[in-house]
Design a protein around this motif. Structure first.
Motif, PDB file in Angstrom:
ATOM      1  N   LYS A 199       0.852  -1.188  -0.196  1.00  0.00           N
ATOM      2  CA  LYS A 199       0.000  -0.182   0.178  1.00  0.00           C
ATOM      3  C   LYS A 199       0.869   1.473   0.079  1.00  0.00           C
ATOM      4  O   LYS A 199       1.790   1.520   0.952  1.00  0.00           O
ATOM      5  CB  LYS A 199      -0.807   0.228   1.214  1.00  0.00           C
ATOM      6  CG  LYS A 199      -1.504   1.309   1.340  1.00  0.00           C
ATOM      7  CD  LYS A 199      -2.763   1.337   2.755  1.00  0.00           C
ATOM      8  CE  LYS A 199      -3.435   2.689   2.537  1.00  0.00           C
ATOM      9  NZ  LYS A 199      -2.560   3.855   2.766  1.00  0.00           N
ATOM     10  N   GLN A 200       0.716   2.152  -1.157  1.00  0.00           N
ATOM     11  CA  GLN A 200       1.530   3.288  -1.236  1.00  0.00           C
ATOM     12  C   GLN A 200       0.580   4.498  -1.410  1.00  0.00           C
ATOM     13  O   GLN A 200      -0.130   4.578  -2.584  1.00  0.00           O
ATOM     14  CB  GLN A 200       2.553   3.297  -2.196  1.00  0.00           C
ATOM     15  CG  GLN A 200       3.308   4.586  -2.379  1.00  0.00           C
ATOM     16  CD  GLN A 200       4.460   4.214  -3.373  1.00  0.00           C
ATOM     17  OE1 GLN A 200       4.259   3.514  -4.568  1.00  0.00           O
ATOM     18  NE2 GLN A 200       5.612   4.840  -3.329  1.00  0.00           N
ATOM     19  N   SER A 202      -2.730   5.864  -1.738  1.00  0.00           N
ATOM     20  CA  SER A 202      -4.118   5.449  -2.180  1.00  0.00           C
ATOM     21  C   SER A 202      -3.712   4.266  -3.063  1.00  0.00           C
ATOM     22  O   SER A 202      -4.980   3.716  -3.676  1.00  0.00           O
ATOM     23  CB  SER A 202      -4.951   6.526  -2.590  1.00  0.00           C
ATOM     24  OG  SER A 202      -4.370   7.121  -3.869  1.00  0.00           O
ATOM     25  N   ASN A 203      -2.700   3.823  -3.607  1.00  0.00           N
ATOM     26  CA  ASN A 203      -2.512   2.747  -4.437  1.00  0.00           C
ATOM     27  C   ASN A 203      -2.260   1.431  -3.613  1.00  0.00           C
ATOM     28  O   ASN A 203      -1.638   1.473  -2.816  1.00  0.00           O
ATOM     29  CB  ASN A 203      -1.269   3.165  -5.236  1.00  0.00           C
ATOM     30  CG  ASN A 203      -1.546   4.467  -6.103  1.00  0.00           C
ATOM     31  OD1 ASN A 203      -2.069   3.931  -7.297  1.00  0.00           O
ATOM     32  ND2 ASN A 203      -1.072   5.536  -5.839  1.00  0.00           N
ATOM     33  N   LEU A 204      -2.910   0.434  -4.163  1.00  0.00           N
ATOM     34  CA  LEU A 204      -2.531  -0.742  -3.576  1.00  0.00           C
ATOM     35  C   LEU A 204      -2.051  -1.858  -4.721  1.00  0.00           C
ATOM     36  O   LEU A 204      -2.647  -2.071  -5.857  1.00  0.00           O
ATOM     37  CB  LEU A 204      -3.981  -1.637  -3.300  1.00  0.00           C
ATOM     38  CG  LEU A 204      -3.823  -2.806  -2.541  1.00  0.00           C
ATOM     39  CD1 LEU A 204      -3.031  -2.671  -1.103  1.00  0.00           C
ATOM     40  CD2 LEU A 204      -5.311  -3.273  -2.118  1.00  0.00           C
ATOM     41  N   LEU A 301      -7.500   2.735  -4.129  1.00  0.00           N
ATOM     42  CA  LEU A 301      -8.134   2.837  -2.740  1.00  0.00           C
ATOM     43  C   LEU A 301      -9.154   4.030  -2.682  1.00  0.00           C
ATOM     44  O   LEU A 301      -8.879   5.213  -3.102  1.00  0.00           O
ATOM     45  CB  LEU A 301      -7.439   2.718  -1.588  1.00  0.00           C
ATOM     46  CG  LEU A 301      -6.484   1.410  -1.625  1.00  0.00           C
ATOM     47  CD1 LEU A 301      -5.516   1.321  -0.467  1.00  0.00           C
ATOM     48  CD2 LEU A 301      -7.497  -0.013  -1.642  1.00  0.00           C
ATOM     49  N   LEU A 368      -7.193  -0.004   6.572  1.00  0.00           N
ATOM     50  CA  LEU A 368      -6.568   0.964   5.738  1.00  0.00           C
ATOM     51  C   LEU A 368      -6.668   2.594   6.092  1.00  0.00           C
ATOM     52  O   LEU A 368      -6.051   3.417   5.611  1.00  0.00           O
ATOM     53  CB  LEU A 368      -7.403   1.050   4.425  1.00  0.00           C
ATOM     54  CG  LEU A 368      -7.621  -0.364   3.609  1.00  0.00           C
ATOM     55  CD1 LEU A 368      -8.452  -0.617   2.636  1.00  0.00           C
ATOM     56  CD2 LEU A 368      -5.999  -0.643   3.005  1.00  0.00           C
TER      57      LEU A 368
END
Length: 474
Positions: A199-200, A202-204, A301, A368
């Motif tokens: 998880k970076q 809002s990127n998964l 996300l 999250l």
């Protein structure tokens, strides 16, 4: 958000606990020019021999700032599951999570080895991919591409996805290569699954092999919790997987006494009966279609996404995605969610399969929003804030050193099938690596095939003890 990785550093103090002065080489997503306040890859390199004590890295029953993890031994022998949550994996809101399910005589050692080594290989691969794309020592990649960027037609988000895709592919390949050449770990008939996420912001990003699974709990438009399956169970009965294995002369079929479980068999022997199509290790089948190339996917996300559950098949064999999300969302405290899920799976094993031995279960619950219960709430559940609880097999705090223990060598099974069943075996078979070139295929025509049918009670039917007794430390 951002992520800097560097393989070079200059010590400013003799103390291991002090900060380091790092070279300007970085993989930076909207982070260039900012002062670093978190650990970088150079810090991880120094800590390679001290992985159990790395800050914000949890790998035994316990919790982190945003997650809780729990594993319980089944009734088949030593616990062969492993798990990890590594916060501050890279600077600025980057977290790594993984669950690994070992199988075969040395599966517990393979799973632990992958748990420890794969995250580091992913970091190294990310740095290498970025350096090669930029073609210089100064490898800064900013969130907003400019005219000087190498590819003007690729957006920042697309380029980030491509970087992580290649990093996952390279790290999984390197991990399997290391297992093949490991001097003290026989992976001929032993292996491990892997379901890993990064998880970076809002990127998964997700990479996975085998039948461990990731599911997300999210709210729909009516504010009701729903389950979203993030990964595909890569089992031999998945059409695309079966086709690859058969092209490589491997065989896929289910035994008469368990028609719901398809397995992979050698072309000339009713062994080992592997119940998954992709895995680390299992080198007896690597020439016959079983590969270690991961499926990769990306998801953006939203605020509706609440948590992600990673678990081994010991959980998914008895609980549906919806049941898992319901259990986690209704837990009295976030800290107890993983343990409640494992306890629920244990009860279901007794109810649904009273004559079968319960499988090992490992769970990672990753919230999250980055929030966790207060310390008092957590202690009420019987945990400690530190990762002090051990695996039920007594391997807390273990590291790769466990791979150097004396282990018996595996005996190859040379049972020969009748000649008529081996007819045509001399024809040239495609090497599994030929199928690994198409990295763009994520699910394709099998997108709707979730691999939920069937119950894998045993992952491998090799005619050997499922595990070997670990010798006590002197």
């Amino acid at each position: 958000m951002g992520g800097c990785v560097s393989t070079s550093s200059r010590r400013t103090s003799g103390s291991m606990g002090r900060r380091e002065e790092v070279s300007p080489t970085c993989c930076d997503i909207g982070f260039c020019g900012q002062k670093r306040t978190k650990r970088t890859f150079s810090d991880h390199v120094i800590a390679l021999h001290h992985l159990p004590s790395v800050p914000n890295r949890v790998f035994t029953n316990g919790k982190s700032r945003s997650s809780c993890i729990f594993t319980q031994q089944g009734r088949k022998g030593i616990n062969q599951d492993a798990m990890i949550v590594w916060e501050d994996f890279m600077p600025e809101d980057v977290t790594f999570c993984g669950v690994f399910d070992g199988h075969g005589p040395h599966g517990h050692l393979v799973a632990r080895k992958v748990r420890d080594a794969l995250p580091l290989k992913l970091l190294s691969s990310m740095n290498s991919c970025q350096s090669r794309q930029n073609g210089s020592g100064q490898t800064c990649f900013k969130g907003s591409l400019k005219a000087a960027d190498l590819d003007k037609d690729v957006s920042a988000e697309e380029r980030l996805i491509l970087l992580w895709r290649e990093a996952f592919m390279k790290s999984y390949k390197a991990m399997d290569k290391e297992l093949r050449s490991h001097p003290n770990l026989d992976c001929f008939c032993s292996g491990s699954t892997a379901v890993t996420i990064v998880k970076q912001g809002s990127n998964l990003f997700m990479g996975y092999i085998g039948d461990s699974r990731a599911v997300m709990g999210s709210k729909d438009n009516n504010d009701l919790m729903v389950a979203i399956q993030l990964t595909v169970d890569l089992k031999p009965d998945l059409p695309r997987e079966a086709e690859r294995i058969k092209r490589c002369k491997g065989r896929v079929f289910a035994l008469q006494d368990e028609p719901e479980v398809c397995r992979v068999w050698l072309p000339f022997d009713d062994a080992p009966g592997l119940a998954m199509a992709r895995a680390f290790g299992d080198f007896c089948l690597k020439e016959y279609g079983v590969i270690s190339m991961p499926e990769f996917s990306h998801r953006l996300l939203t605020e509706k996404d609440q948590f992600i559950v990673l678990a081994s098949d010991g959980v998914w064999d008895v609980l549906s995605n919806e049941e898992v999300v319901e259990i986690v969302s209704s837990a009295p405290s976030r800290s107890s969610a993983a343990r409640m899920l494992v306890d629920s799976a244990a009860r279901e094993w007794k109810l649904k399969y009273p004559t079968s031995k319960m499988d090992d279960c490992a769970v990672v619950c990753f919230f999250l929003d980055g929030k966790m219960d207060s310390e008092s709430d957590y202690e009420e559940q019987g945990f400690s804030s530190a990762t002090i609880q051990s695996y039920h097999s007594g391997n807390a705090g273990e590291s790769d050193d466990s791979c150097h223990r004396s282990e018996p060598s595996l005996q190859r099974n040379f049972t020969v099938r009748p000649s008529e069943e081996s007819e045509g075996f001399g024809n040239r078979r495609p090497h599994p690596e030929e199928f690994e070139g198409n990295e763009d295929t994520v699910a394709g025509e099998d997108q709707n095939w979730l691999g939920l049918e069937g119950v894998t009670r045993v992952n491998s039917l090799i005619q050997l003890p499922r595990f070997s007794e670990e010798r006590p430390n002197p």
